[in-house]
Design an enzyme around this catalytic site. Structure first.
Site, PDB file in Angstrom:
ATOM      1  N   TYR A 157       0.732  -1.339  -0.053  1.00 33.59           N
ATOM      2  CA  TYR A 157       0.006   0.061  -0.202  1.00 33.59           C
ATOM      3  C   TYR A 157       0.585   0.992   0.070  1.00 33.59           C
ATOM      4  CZ  TYR A 157      -3.288   3.512   1.670  1.00 33.59           C
ATOM      5  OH  TYR A 157      -3.979   4.716   2.089  1.00 33.59           O
TER       6      TYR A 157
HETATM    7  N1  LIG Z   1      -8.642   6.592   6.370  1.00 33.77           N
HETATM    8  C1  LIG Z   1      -7.553   6.498   6.552  1.00 33.77           C
HETATM    9  O1  LIG Z   1      -7.053   6.404   7.288  1.00 33.77           O
HETATM   10  C2  LIG Z   1      -6.663   6.911   5.196  1.00 33.77           C
HETATM   11  C3  LIG Z   1      -5.302   7.444   5.476  1.00 33.77           C
HETATM   12  C4  LIG Z   1      -4.402   7.973   4.443  1.00 33.77           C
HETATM   13  C5  LIG Z   1      -4.830   7.746   2.948  1.00 33.77           C
HETATM   14  N2  LIG Z   1      -6.247   7.041   2.777  1.00 33.77           N
HETATM   15  C6  LIG Z   1      -6.575   7.045   1.502  1.00 33.77           C
HETATM   16  O2  LIG Z   1      -7.843   7.927   1.417  1.00 33.77           O
HETATM   17  C7  LIG Z   1      -8.539   7.468   0.281  1.00 33.77           C
HETATM   18  C8  LIG Z   1     -10.149   7.297   0.678  1.00 33.77           C
HETATM   19  O3  LIG Z   1     -10.024   6.251   1.760  1.00 33.77           O
HETATM   20  P1  LIG Z   1     -10.953   6.124   2.936  1.00 33.77           P
HETATM   21  O4  LIG Z   1     -10.576   6.413   4.167  1.00 33.77           O
HETATM   22  O5  LIG Z   1     -12.335   6.979   2.440  1.00 33.77           O
HETATM   23  O6  LIG Z   1     -11.617   4.551   2.580  1.00 33.77           O
HETATM   24  P2  LIG Z   1     -12.819   3.816   2.284  1.00 33.77           P
HETATM   25  O7  LIG Z   1     -14.075   4.384   3.289  1.00 33.77           O
HETATM   26  O8  LIG Z   1     -12.482   2.413   2.167  1.00 33.77           O
HETATM   27  O9  LIG Z   1     -13.273   4.399   0.942  1.00 33.77           O
HETATM   28  C9  LIG Z   1     -12.510   4.116  -0.298  1.00 33.77           C
HETATM   29  C10 LIG Z   1     -13.056   4.435  -1.387  1.00 33.77           C
HETATM   30  O10 LIG Z   1     -12.355   4.271  -2.402  1.00 33.77           O
HETATM   31  C11 LIG Z   1     -13.416   3.580  -3.468  1.00 33.77           C
HETATM   32  N3  LIG Z   1     -12.619   2.306  -4.631  1.00 33.77           N
HETATM   33  C12 LIG Z   1     -11.956   1.397  -4.063  1.00 33.77           C
HETATM   34  N4  LIG Z   1     -11.541   0.687  -5.152  1.00 33.77           N
HETATM   35  C13 LIG Z   1     -12.014   1.296  -6.224  1.00 33.77           C
HETATM   36  C14 LIG Z   1     -12.334   0.997  -7.683  1.00 33.77           C
HETATM   37  N5  LIG Z   1     -11.630   0.152  -8.443  1.00 33.77           N
HETATM   38  N6  LIG Z   1     -12.965   1.994  -8.569  1.00 33.77           N
HETATM   39  C15 LIG Z   1     -13.680   2.930  -7.932  1.00 33.77           C
HETATM   40  N7  LIG Z   1     -13.784   3.251  -6.664  1.00 33.77           N
HETATM   41  C16 LIG Z   1     -12.841   2.572  -5.739  1.00 33.77           C
HETATM   42  C17 LIG Z   1     -14.351   2.788  -2.648  1.00 33.77           C
HETATM   43  O11 LIG Z   1     -15.479   2.284  -3.376  1.00 33.77           O
HETATM   44  P3  LIG Z   1     -16.259   1.104  -2.606  1.00 33.77           P
HETATM   45  O12 LIG Z   1     -17.387   1.781  -1.632  1.00 33.77           O
HETATM   46  O13 LIG Z   1     -17.065   0.642  -4.150  1.00 33.77           O
HETATM   47  O14 LIG Z   1     -15.368   0.003  -2.102  1.00 33.77           O
HETATM   48  C18 LIG Z   1     -14.576   4.003  -1.665  1.00 33.77           C
HETATM   49  O15 LIG Z   1     -15.389   5.047  -2.303  1.00 33.77           O
HETATM   50  C19 LIG Z   1      -7.991   6.255  -0.230  1.00 33.77           C
HETATM   51  O16 LIG Z   1      -7.218   6.437  -1.482  1.00 33.77           O
HETATM   52  C20 LIG Z   1      -6.945   5.869   0.758  1.00 33.77           C
HETATM   53  O17 LIG Z   1      -5.932   5.048   0.477  1.00 33.77           O
HETATM   54  C21 LIG Z   1      -7.130   6.860   3.917  1.00 33.77           C
END
Ligand SMILES: NC(=O)c1ccc[n+]([C@@H]2O[C@H](COP(=O)([O-])OP(=O)(O)OC[C@H]3O[C@@H](n4cnc5c(N)ncnc54)[C@H](OP(=O)(O)O)[C@@H]3O)[C@@H](O)[C@H]2O)c1
Length: 252
Positions: A157
């Protein structure tokens, strides 16, 4: 011709994508929100955008399906025309996936899913949508604080997001002559569904992370949404090729 700026946010059916869409809407930006599922989550996003007086349109997009990007761009163009606009001002590449495990536990399929989604999808979506981006437009790629600090079992990741940061800097140089700013934003641990909701629901993990964070807790999705919307604002128009971390001072 609408005078509102227009943003596209990928993965806006929950989590940081939703909070970003709402934060942009609060600042008067029209939002195109994408989802890949059945639409249930994205309806809630639209509701929240409208509740703050914003306007949202919904498009379906699986960012691991690069072959769908050309028809997606055509759909987006039609949506822009519907709003009497011809250009997109802000592209937020938020959709991403984390699959975690120690070296010996990583399956090749999981490695490919992470890279295809986070790196390949992000890169080729930018390629597909750049012709629609306005002069002076913004690309904001969501990375992670894990590219600065380390945590066991996150190698694939973290590497995928390090690639996102590297391509952001190079694309900032390539797209600069068109006035397009490209930055990456690196959230720290934030309370969403991510990683099985651990940063929201696992009290022990939250406490552990809080103790290693300057501001003493994990982040809330609204704090990341506000930061992304601020980065997209005119006040930060001279910022490009940067990695901006929004982590409350995690693991310093
Ligand atoms: N939360 C944290 O601690 C954190 C920290 C650093 C970075 N991030 C980054 O922030 C971003 C958002 O994460 P989040 O925390 O909101 O996590 P999340 O709640 O797991 O949401 C992830 C989002 O990405 C979408 N997604 C994943 N694969 C996809 C695909 N192939 N096509 C289209 N959509 C896809 C998911 O869609 P589905 O609902 O359909 O699965 C969901 O809308 C990500 O890039 C993650 O790496 C998160």
């Amino acid at each position: 011709m609408t005078t509102s700026r227009i943003a596209l946010v990928t993965g806006a059916n929950r989590g940081l994508g939703r909070s970003t869409a709402v934060a942009l809407a609060r600042r008067g930006v029209y939002v195109v929100v994408t989802h890949r599922g059945d639409g249930a989550g994205v309806e809630e996003t639209v509701k929240q955008v409208e509740a703050v007086g914003g306007r949202a349109a919904v498009l379906r997009l699986d960012i691991s399906d690069v072959s769908s990007f050309a028809p997606f761009a055509a759909q987006l163009r039609r949506q822009l025309e519907h709003w009497n606009a011809s250009r997109l001002d802000v592209l937020v590449n938020n959709a991403g996936v984390g699959i975690f495990g120690p070296l010996e536990g990583v399956a090749t399929e999981d490695f490919d899913t992470v890279m295809d989604t986070n790196v390949r999808g992000t890169f080729f979506l930018i390629q597909a949508l750049v012709p629609l981006l306005a002069q002076g437009g913004r690309v904001l790629n969501v990375s992670t604080s894990l590219t600065r600090h380390t945590s066991p079992a996150t190698s694939v990741y973290s590497a995928s997001k390090a690639a996102v940061e590297a391509l952001s800097r190079t694309l900032a140089a390539e797209l600069g002559p068109r006035g397009i700013r490209v930055n990456s934003i690196a959230p720290g641990p934030t309370a969403t569904d991510f990683n099985g909701g651990a940063m929201r629901d696992d009290a022990e993990m939250r406490q552990g992370l809080a103790g290693r964070t300057a501001l003493g807790r994990v982040g809330e999705p609204e704090e990341i949404g506000d930061a992304i919307a601020t980065l997209a604002s005119e006040g930060l128009r001279w910022v490009t090729a940067e990695r901006i971390e929004v982590s409350g001072g995690a693991l310093l």
